[in-house]
Design a protein around this motif. Structure first.
Motif, PDB file in Angstrom:
ATOM      1  N   THR A   1       0.853  -1.189   0.000  1.00  0.00           N
ATOM      2  CA  THR A   1       0.000   0.000   0.000  1.00  0.00           C
ATOM      3  C   THR A   1       0.886   1.234   0.000  1.00  0.00           C
ATOM      4  O   THR A   1       2.057   1.181   0.398  1.00  0.00           O
ATOM      5  N   VAL A   2       0.299   2.321  -0.424  1.00  0.00           N
ATOM      6  CA  VAL A   2       1.021   3.594  -0.410  1.00  0.00           C
ATOM      7  C   VAL A   2       1.387   3.954   1.026  1.00  0.00           C
ATOM      8  O   VAL A   2       2.492   4.426   1.299  1.00  0.00           O
ATOM      9  N   GLU A   3       0.463   3.694   1.934  1.00  0.00           N
ATOM     10  CA  GLU A   3       0.717   4.006   3.337  1.00  0.00           C
ATOM     11  C   GLU A   3       1.915   3.210   3.873  1.00  0.00           C
ATOM     12  O   GLU A   3       2.693   3.725   4.678  1.00  0.00           O
ATOM     13  N   ASP A   4       2.061   1.977   3.437  1.00  0.00           N
ATOM     14  CA  ASP A   4       3.203   1.160   3.870  1.00  0.00           C
ATOM     15  C   ASP A   4       4.517   1.664   3.275  1.00  0.00           C
ATOM     16  O   ASP A   4       5.580   1.495   3.861  1.00  0.00           O
ATOM     17  N   MET A   5       4.432   2.296   2.124  1.00  0.00           N
ATOM     18  CA  MET A   5       5.640   2.843   1.508  1.00  0.00           C
ATOM     19  C   MET A   5       6.135   4.081   2.256  1.00  0.00           C
ATOM     20  O   MET A   5       7.333   4.378   2.242  1.00  0.00           O
ATOM     21  N   ASN A   6       5.190   4.792   2.894  1.00  0.00           N
ATOM     22  CA  ASN A   6       5.561   5.981   3.660  1.00  0.00           C
ATOM     23  C   ASN A   6       6.492   5.564   4.795  1.00  0.00           C
ATOM     24  O   ASN A   6       6.295   4.540   5.434  1.00  0.00           O
ATOM     25  N   CYS A   7       7.517   6.328   5.010  1.00  0.00           N
ATOM     26  CA  CYS A   7       8.544   6.092   6.040  1.00  0.00           C
ATOM     27  C   CYS A   7       9.543   5.017   5.628  1.00  0.00           C
ATOM     28  O   CYS A   7      10.499   4.760   6.367  1.00  0.00           O
ATOM     29  N   HIS A   8       9.341   4.370   4.490  1.00  0.00           N
ATOM     30  CA  HIS A   8      10.292   3.361   3.994  1.00  0.00           C
ATOM     31  C   HIS A   8      10.794   3.750   2.603  1.00  0.00           C
ATOM     32  O   HIS A   8      11.986   3.894   2.402  1.00  0.00           O
ATOM     33  N   TYR A   9       9.864   3.903   1.658  1.00  0.00           N
ATOM     34  CA  TYR A   9      10.265   4.388   0.334  1.00  0.00           C
ATOM     35  C   TYR A   9      10.596   5.865   0.443  1.00  0.00           C
ATOM     36  O   TYR A   9      11.601   6.324  -0.074  1.00  0.00           O
ATOM     37  N   VAL A  10       9.703   6.593   1.083  1.00  0.00           N
ATOM     38  CA  VAL A  10       9.922   8.024   1.269  1.00  0.00           C
ATOM     39  C   VAL A  10      10.345   8.253   2.726  1.00  0.00           C
ATOM     40  O   VAL A  10       9.664   7.850   3.655  1.00  0.00           O
ATOM     41  N   VAL A  11      11.537   8.830   2.872  1.00  0.00           N
ATOM     42  CA  VAL A  11      12.089   9.087   4.208  1.00  0.00           C
ATOM     43  C   VAL A  11      12.539  10.544   4.234  1.00  0.00           C
ATOM     44  O   VAL A  11      13.241  10.981   3.316  1.00  0.00           O
ATOM     45  N   PRO A  12      12.175  11.315   5.226  1.00  0.00           N
ATOM     46  CA  PRO A  12      11.350  10.941   6.373  1.00  0.00           C
ATOM     47  C   PRO A  12       9.886  10.787   5.967  1.00  0.00           C
ATOM     48  O   PRO A  12       9.496  11.135   4.852  1.00  0.00           O
ATOM     49  N   CYS A  13       9.082  10.295   6.884  1.00  0.00           N
ATOM     50  CA  CYS A  13       7.652  10.098   6.634  1.00  0.00           C
ATOM     51  C   CYS A  13       7.038  11.401   6.124  1.00  0.00           C
ATOM     52  O   CYS A  13       7.406  12.483   6.567  1.00  0.00           O
ATOM     53  N   ASN A  14       6.119  11.268   5.165  1.00  0.00           N
ATOM     54  CA  ASN A  14       5.556  12.463   4.554  1.00  0.00           C
ATOM     55  C   ASN A  14       4.101  12.190   4.150  1.00  0.00           C
ATOM     56  O   ASN A  14       3.850  11.510   3.161  1.00  0.00           O
ATOM     57  N   GLU A  15       3.167  12.723   4.915  1.00  0.00           N
ATOM     58  CA  GLU A  15       1.742  12.515   4.632  1.00  0.00           C
ATOM     59  C   GLU A  15       1.312  13.159   3.319  1.00  0.00           C
ATOM     60  O   GLU A  15       0.401  12.676   2.652  1.00  0.00           O
ATOM     61  N   ASN A  16       1.953  14.263   2.930  1.00  0.00           N
ATOM     62  CA  ASN A  16       1.646  14.885   1.646  1.00  0.00           C
ATOM     63  C   ASN A  16       1.998  13.937   0.501  1.00  0.00           C
ATOM     64  O   ASN A  16       1.289  13.862  -0.496  1.00  0.00           O
ATOM     65  N   TRP A  17       3.097  13.219   0.646  1.00  0.00           N
ATOM     66  CA  TRP A  17       3.508  12.218  -0.352  1.00  0.00           C
ATOM     67  C   TRP A  17       2.405  11.175  -0.497  1.00  0.00           C
ATOM     68  O   TRP A  17       1.994  10.847  -1.610  1.00  0.00           O
ATOM     69  N   VAL A  18       1.911  10.668   0.609  1.00  0.00           N
ATOM     70  CA  VAL A  18       0.846   9.654   0.605  1.00  0.00           C
ATOM     71  C   VAL A  18      -0.403  10.211  -0.070  1.00  0.00           C
ATOM     72  O   VAL A  18      -0.993   9.554  -0.940  1.00  0.00           O
ATOM     73  N   ARG A  19      -0.823  11.427   0.315  1.00  0.00           N
ATOM     74  CA  ARG A  19      -2.034  12.031  -0.271  1.00  0.00           C
ATOM     75  C   ARG A  19      -1.900  12.203  -1.774  1.00  0.00           C
ATOM     76  O   ARG A  19      -2.817  11.886  -2.531  1.00  0.00           O
ATOM     77  N   THR A  20      -0.761  12.704  -2.217  1.00  0.00           N
ATOM     78  CA  THR A  20      -0.557  12.954  -3.647  1.00  0.00           C
ATOM     79  C   THR A  20      -0.553  11.650  -4.434  1.00  0.00           C
ATOM     80  O   THR A  20      -1.218  11.540  -5.479  1.00  0.00           O
ATOM     81  N   VAL A  21       0.174  10.661  -3.962  1.00  0.00           N
ATOM     82  CA  VAL A  21       0.231   9.372  -4.671  1.00  0.00           C
ATOM     83  C   VAL A  21      -1.160   8.747  -4.738  1.00  0.00           C
ATOM     84  O   VAL A  21      -1.594   8.287  -5.802  1.00  0.00           O
ATOM     85  N   ASN A  22      -1.890   8.761  -3.638  1.00  0.00           N
ATOM     86  CA  ASN A  22      -3.244   8.196  -3.643  1.00  0.00           C
ATOM     87  C   ASN A  22      -4.189   8.974  -4.551  1.00  0.00           C
ATOM     88  O   ASN A  22      -5.029   8.389  -5.235  1.00  0.00           O
ATOM     89  N   LYS A  23      -4.040  10.298  -4.600  1.00  0.00           N
ATOM     90  CA  LYS A  23      -4.879  11.122  -5.475  1.00  0.00           C
ATOM     91  C   LYS A  23      -4.644  10.763  -6.939  1.00  0.00           C
ATOM     92  O   LYS A  23      -5.594  10.589  -7.716  1.00  0.00           O
TER      93      LYS A  23
END
Length: 159
Positions: free
Chosen positions: A129-151
């Motif tokens: 999931t995109v949420e699982d990628m947060n803090c691992h693929y994208v470091v540091p954790c970034n909620e904007n990254w998650v929102r944009t990818v999901n959008k």
């Protein structure tokens, strides 16, 4: 009586063959319909990338769209490089981070490597999931990254 017997025997020989031919043609039509639908979807996604100003050629965009993780790669490229407009070394996904940033010979090589990277991590039980990628693929954790990818994933799903 002989004619009736002959008709029965001929029916047993030809009717199953006729049914098999009809079923085969039906399967062929269904397969062609699926191919046509997939081709149309690919064309829509390539057009989507073009509307975003992506520098990918039609061939590169088609390769990206047809990758097993194509939609996810498009969505990640939106936040990481504005659909490959602001990339370095053809790396539209920011792979490698600051210390080990990957450079490629061309977009095609980068697309294949990015897809393979996701496949490898998913085989290890991660990045499903995109949420699982947060803090691992994208470091540091970034909620904007998650929102944009999901959008972007939602936009692609609606095509």
């Amino acid at each position: 009586l002989l004619l009736v017997a002959l008709a029965i025997v001929l029916g047993m020989i030809f009717i199953p063959r006729t049914v098999a031919v009809v079923e085969e043609k039906q399967i062929e039509r269904q397969e062609q319909q699926l191919k046509d639908e997939q081709k149309l979807l690919t064309e829509k996604k390539v057009a989507y990338l073009q509307t975003k100003g992506s520098p990918l050629s039609n061939e590169e965009a088609t390769l990206l769209v047809e990758m097993p993780h194509g939609d996810l790669l498009i969505a990640i490229s939106a936040i990481e490089s504005q659909y490959c407009k602001r990339q370095l070394g053809y790396n539209c996904w920011g792979i490698g981070g600051d210390s080990a940033y990957r450079h490629y010979e061309d977009f095609s090589e980068a697309i294949i490597d990015a897809n393979n990277l996701i496949t490898r991590w998913q085989a290890k039980g991660r990045w499903h999931t995109v949420e699982d990628m947060n803090c691992h693929y994208v470091v540091p954790c970034n909620e904007n990254w998650v929102r944009t990818v999901n959008k972007v994933l939602q936009e692609l799903e609606s095509l």
